[in-house]
Scaffold this active site. Structure first.
Site, mmCIF file in Angstrom:
data_model
loop_
_atom_site.group_PDB
_atom_site.id
_atom_site.type_symbol
_atom_site.label_atom_id
_atom_site.label_comp_id
_atom_site.label_asym_id
_atom_site.label_seq_id
_atom_site.Cartn_x
_atom_site.Cartn_y
_atom_site.Cartn_z
ATOM 1 N N PRO A 90 42.886 31.906 39.444
ATOM 2 C CA PRO A 90 42.250 32.676 38.370
ATOM 3 C C PRO A 90 41.174 33.640 38.863
ATOM 4 O O PRO A 90 40.771 34.533 38.119
ATOM 5 C CB PRO A 90 41.643 31.588 37.474
ATOM 6 C CG PRO A 90 41.377 30.445 38.402
ATOM 7 C CD PRO A 90 42.483 30.470 39.414
ATOM 8 N N CYS A 91 40.719 33.474 40.101
ATOM 9 C CA CYS A 91 39.647 34.342 40.605
ATOM 10 C C CYS A 91 40.104 35.798 40.719
ATOM 11 O O CYS A 91 39.441 36.711 40.236
ATOM 12 C CB CYS A 91 39.168 33.840 41.962
ATOM 13 S SG CYS A 91 38.465 32.166 41.912
ATOM 14 N N HIS A 92 41.276 36.013 41.349
ATOM 15 C CA HIS A 92 41.741 37.385 41.580
ATOM 16 C C HIS A 92 43.233 37.558 41.316
ATOM 17 O O HIS A 92 43.812 38.584 41.666
ATOM 18 C CB HIS A 92 41.405 37.827 43.010
ATOM 19 C CG HIS A 92 39.946 37.753 43.321
ATOM 20 N ND1 HIS A 92 39.381 36.670 43.955
ATOM 21 C CD2 HIS A 92 38.926 38.615 43.046
ATOM 22 C CE1 HIS A 92 38.073 36.862 44.073
ATOM 23 N NE2 HIS A 92 37.771 38.031 43.529
ATOM 24 N N GLY A 93 43.878 36.514 40.748
ATOM 25 C CA GLY A 93 45.243 36.674 40.291
ATOM 26 C C GLY A 93 46.352 36.419 41.301
ATOM 27 O O GLY A 93 47.499 36.803 41.064
ATOM 28 N N PRO A 149 46.553 39.769 45.685
ATOM 29 C CA PRO A 149 45.565 39.910 46.765
ATOM 30 C C PRO A 149 45.795 38.981 47.965
ATOM 31 O O PRO A 149 45.486 39.368 49.100
ATOM 32 C CB PRO A 149 44.237 39.580 46.071
ATOM 33 C CG PRO A 149 44.481 39.846 44.622
ATOM 34 C CD PRO A 149 45.917 39.470 44.389
#
Length: 210
Positions: free
Chosen positions: A166-169, A183
């Site tokens: 959930p931080c950067h997908g 990422p």
């Protein structure tokens, strides 16, 4: 005349025995105590050397895990080298999914060295049923979430199970393989491990090759 009968041999021994006194008893006890302390003092460092320090354990001590209670589809977490490690018992349906989306993966054949040699396969595991991964995203070190029973299709169409950060997908399938266009640059890490038997796994070392 005395009525007390005394054995002559016992009497002679009694006469030759040194007389006890408080000073003699004190010296005897003191000497014994000092000697005992010396033995204990020498033994403690030796015994302590048998036990690894907390620093040594954090640096690389193996972790033994009983996996007998893991239900099909369930994920458990353990700590190894201060890192979270996931152990997932994959169902036949989850295993069958792995071949259906390889065209969407960045490294489907696990060409990058993110796993021991024994895990360079479609399942990225020693035993197909059990997936063992370091639960840290290869982007910035966050811990992805386990999405199952269709929940992962919100992020990848047609893939019902996987891991979503959930931080950067970033997104990973149920072999820890990273999807394209996210990422994270690499698949999730598979740690070294070995099975002692059908219900026990040791994380941190591999079985020696004969």
């Amino acid at each position: 005349m005395s009525n007390v009968s005394v054995d002559a041999k016992e009497s002679a021994l009694s006469d030759d025995k040194p007389q006890d006194n408080p000073r003699r008893r004190f010296l005897t006890v003191a000497t014994s105590v000092v000697g005992g302390v010396g033995v204990v003092g020498a033994a403690v460092p030796f015994v302590a050397s048998w036990n690894p320090s907390a620093k040594a354990k954090a640096a690389g001590a193996d972790v033994e895990v009983d996996i007998s209670a893991i239900e099909p589809g369930q994920l458990i977490r353990v700590m190894w080298r201060s890192k979270p490690v996931w152990i997932v018992r994959r169902t036949p349906e989850i295993l069958a999914e792995l071949a259906t989306h390889e065209d969407k993966l960045r490294d489907p054949a696990s060409e990058n060295e993110q796993q021991p040699a024994f895990a360079k396969n479609q399942w990225r595991s020693m035993k197909e049923e059990y997936l063992i991964l370091v639960g840290i995203c290869t982007h910035l070190g966050c811990s992805p979430q386990h999405m199952k029973d269709g929940a992962f299709e919100e992020y990848v169409e047609g893939v019902p199970d996987g891991f979503f950060c959930p931080c950067h997908g970033s997104k990973f399938d149920m072999a820890g393989r990273v999807f394209e266009n996210v990422p994270a640059p690499l698949n999730l890490v598979v740690p070294p491990y070995q099975f002692v038997d059908d219900t026990t796994v040791i994380i941190g070392s591999e079985a020696e090759v004969a």
